[in-house]
Design an enzyme around this catalytic site. Structure first.
Site, short mmCIF file in Angstrom:
data_model
loop_
_atom_site.label_atom_id
_atom_site.label_comp_id
_atom_site.label_asym_id
_atom_site.label_seq_id
_atom_site.Cartn_x
_atom_site.Cartn_y
_atom_site.Cartn_z
N PHE A 233 -16.42 12.31 -68.26
CA PHE A 233 -15.36 12.64 -67.28
C PHE A 233 -14.37 13.59 -67.96
CE2 PHE A 233 -16.74 8.23 -66.57
CZ PHE A 233 -17.21 8.28 -65.27
N CYS A 345 -7.08 4.50 -65.28
CA CYS A 345 -5.82 4.93 -64.66
C CYS A 345 -5.58 4.18 -63.35
CB CYS A 345 -5.82 6.44 -64.45
SG CYS A 345 -7.13 7.00 -63.38
N1 SAH Z 1 -10.35 13.34 -69.43
C1 SAH Z 1 -9.79 14.34 -68.55
C2 SAH Z 1 -9.39 13.78 -67.21
C3 SAH Z 1 -10.49 13.10 -66.43
S1 SAH Z 1 -10.15 12.89 -64.74
C4 SAH Z 1 -8.61 15.01 -69.25
O1 SAH Z 1 -8.15 14.55 -70.29
O2 SAH Z 1 -8.15 16.04 -68.75
C5 SAH Z 1 -11.64 12.33 -64.09
C6 SAH Z 1 -12.76 13.36 -64.00
O3 SAH Z 1 -13.92 12.68 -63.56
C7 SAH Z 1 -12.57 14.49 -63.01
O4 SAH Z 1 -12.69 15.72 -63.68
C8 SAH Z 1 -13.71 14.34 -61.99
O5 SAH Z 1 -14.29 15.59 -61.62
C9 SAH Z 1 -14.70 13.55 -62.78
N2 SAH Z 1 -15.65 12.70 -62.04
C10 SAH Z 1 -15.43 11.91 -60.95
N3 SAH Z 1 -16.54 11.21 -60.63
C11 SAH Z 1 -17.48 11.55 -61.55
C12 SAH Z 1 -18.84 11.16 -61.77
N4 SAH Z 1 -19.43 10.27 -60.98
N5 SAH Z 1 -19.51 11.71 -62.80
C13 SAH Z 1 -18.90 12.63 -63.59
N6 SAH Z 1 -17.63 13.03 -63.44
C14 SAH Z 1 -16.94 12.51 -62.43
#
Ligand code: SAH
Length: 401
Positions: A233, A345
């Site tokens: 993510f 979160c």
């Molecule tokens: N770690 C990042 C923030 C993550 S926010 C930072 O420090 O900036 C969560 C992220 O999860 C988002 O970018 C979203 O696109 C992604 N996401 C949501 N569902 C997902 C899934 N099933 N598989 C992969 N990514 C996903």
């Protein structure tokens, strides 16, 4: 306006304690009645069933939060001078922690309840402000609030971001867009710990960047020396690029489901001269992690920073199960001595519940975990002791044993 002339919101018997204790949200279930026919957004006085003064707030009959409270002194009107004091106090905190040179910075300047301004979030990105209104009453007062902010900060421009769910909850008729000044460049650049990130204020997640994870990114980098890092993510590569630059990670694999996020992440690796050690791939992490674990692939550090999984209390059990599966797969990918960075979160998932999930995940993976650091959100997202809902972010750094 004198107190006597203000409309009154009367609490049900035995419902006043949280508000004497300065919790700022009065839900409709706590209200016995309303006197004086206040319009949506109007200033009201909150009183007990016996007529005793509790606090002064702003009214919105169309929201679940019928009154948001801002002052606990009877003679304190909710006027421009109060907003001005609150903004000054909020800016003073950020100046004391982050200094005064904000040229290439991303900072949360006003964090709603935590800064005594329930319903207003203001972020600074290298000269631009991104504002979010989550209260109709403050939206009605936006000219005053924006004038106060502009006078102090002289931004190049002010961009409004909204969230559909909040618009609906408050009955707000607003759309994203430029409020004043110039449109922000896309991307614009911020730096954290010497790492530069391109940020898209217009279409990026949240207000453009996950500012709340700033300190966690540098904490994680301390475990990344020579490590094979999996940033699951990854969004725009916040953790992964920091691990490569500050932590000197050997390799970083970032996974995300959003192509736009991955493009930002690749550009950020390039910008910091670590593109040769970073790969960013599109994947559904929930399926991809167990799949990779089965193939016997191994990492030294796995970061899990999934999106909010419990949007309501009703969704809690499902969310806990999803966290369990994710963390189990991450532990399997790590093996003995590996570092698991597990974030949540979801405000509805408290620390006890999250720790229990981690414990179950370890057991299911046939391992144990040592908590090295139980962290929260960055200092520009302070937690109000009167409104613990403002503390939502958990970031556990654990060692697999
Ligand atoms: N770690 C990042 C923030 C993550 S926010 C930072 O420090 O900036 C969560 C992220 O999860 C988002 O970018 C979203 O696109 C992604 N996401 C949501 N569902 C997902 C899934 N099933 N598989 C992969 N990514 C996903």
């Amino acid at each position: 306006m004198t107190d006597a002339s203000l409309p009154r919101v009367i609490l049900k018997p035995r419902h006043a304690l949280p508000f004497f204790n300065r919790h700022p949200w009065v839900f409709s279930g706590a209200v016995k009645g309303v006197e004086g026919d206040p319009a949506p957004g109007a200033e009201v006085v909150l009183v007990t069933d016996a007529g005793e003064f509790v606090a002064r707030g702003l009214y919105n009959p169309n929201s679940n939060i019928v009154v948001r409270l801002y002052a606990w002194k009877e003679r304190q009107p909710l006027d421009r001078s109060l907003w001005s004091q609150r903004i000054d106090a909020a800016l003073a905190l950020r100046r004391s922690v982050f200094g005064t040179d904000w040229n290439e910075r991303g900072l949360r300047l006003i964090y709603s309840e935590s800064d005594g301004l329930s319903g207003l979030v203001v972020d600074w990105y290298s000269g631009w402000l991104v504002v979010q209104f989550t209260s109709l009453a403050l939206w009605q007062r936006r000219d005053d609030l924006l004038a106060l902010l502009t006078k102090r900060l002289q931004p190049e421009g002010v961009w409004l971001r909204t969230e559909k769910s909040i618009r609906e909850a408050e009955g707000l008729e607003v759309a994203d867009g430029l409020l004043t000044g110039r449109e922000p460049p896309r991307p614009l650049f911020i730096a954290e710990q010497g790492v530069r990130y391109g940020v898209d204020l217009v279409e990026g997640h949240k207000t453009g960047f996950y500012l709340d994870q700033r300190d966690n990114r540098s904490a994680v980098a301390r475990y990344a020396a020579d490590a094979r890092v999996l940033d699951a993510f990854c969004y725009s590569g916040g953790f992964g690029v920091c691990a490569a630059v500050c932590g000197r990670a050997k390799s970083v694999l970032g996974l995300d489901s959003s192509e736009a996020a991955l493009a930002l992440a690749r550009a950020n690796a390039e910008l910091n001269g670590v593109a040769d050690r970073c790969r960013f791939e599109r994947a559904d992490v929930f399926a991809e992690l167990p799949r990779r674990a089965k193939t016997g692939e191994r990492f030294d550090v796995v970061i899990l920073d999934p999106p909010k999984m419990a949007r309501s209390r009703a969704g809690l059990q499902r969310a806990l199960k999803a966290y369990l599966r994710l963390n189990q797969a991450a532990i399997e990918l790590l093996g003995q001595g590996g570092i698991l960075v597990s974030c949540s979160c979801s405000g509805h998932v408290d620390r006890d519940a999250f720790e229990e999930v981690l414990s179950l995940a370890a057991t299911e993976a046939g391992r144990s975990l040592q908590i090295l650091e139980a962290r929260g959100q960055a200092t520009d997202h302070p937690v109000s002791i009167h409104c613990l809902e403002t503390g939502y972010l958990k970031c556990y750094i654990c060692r697999v044993v």
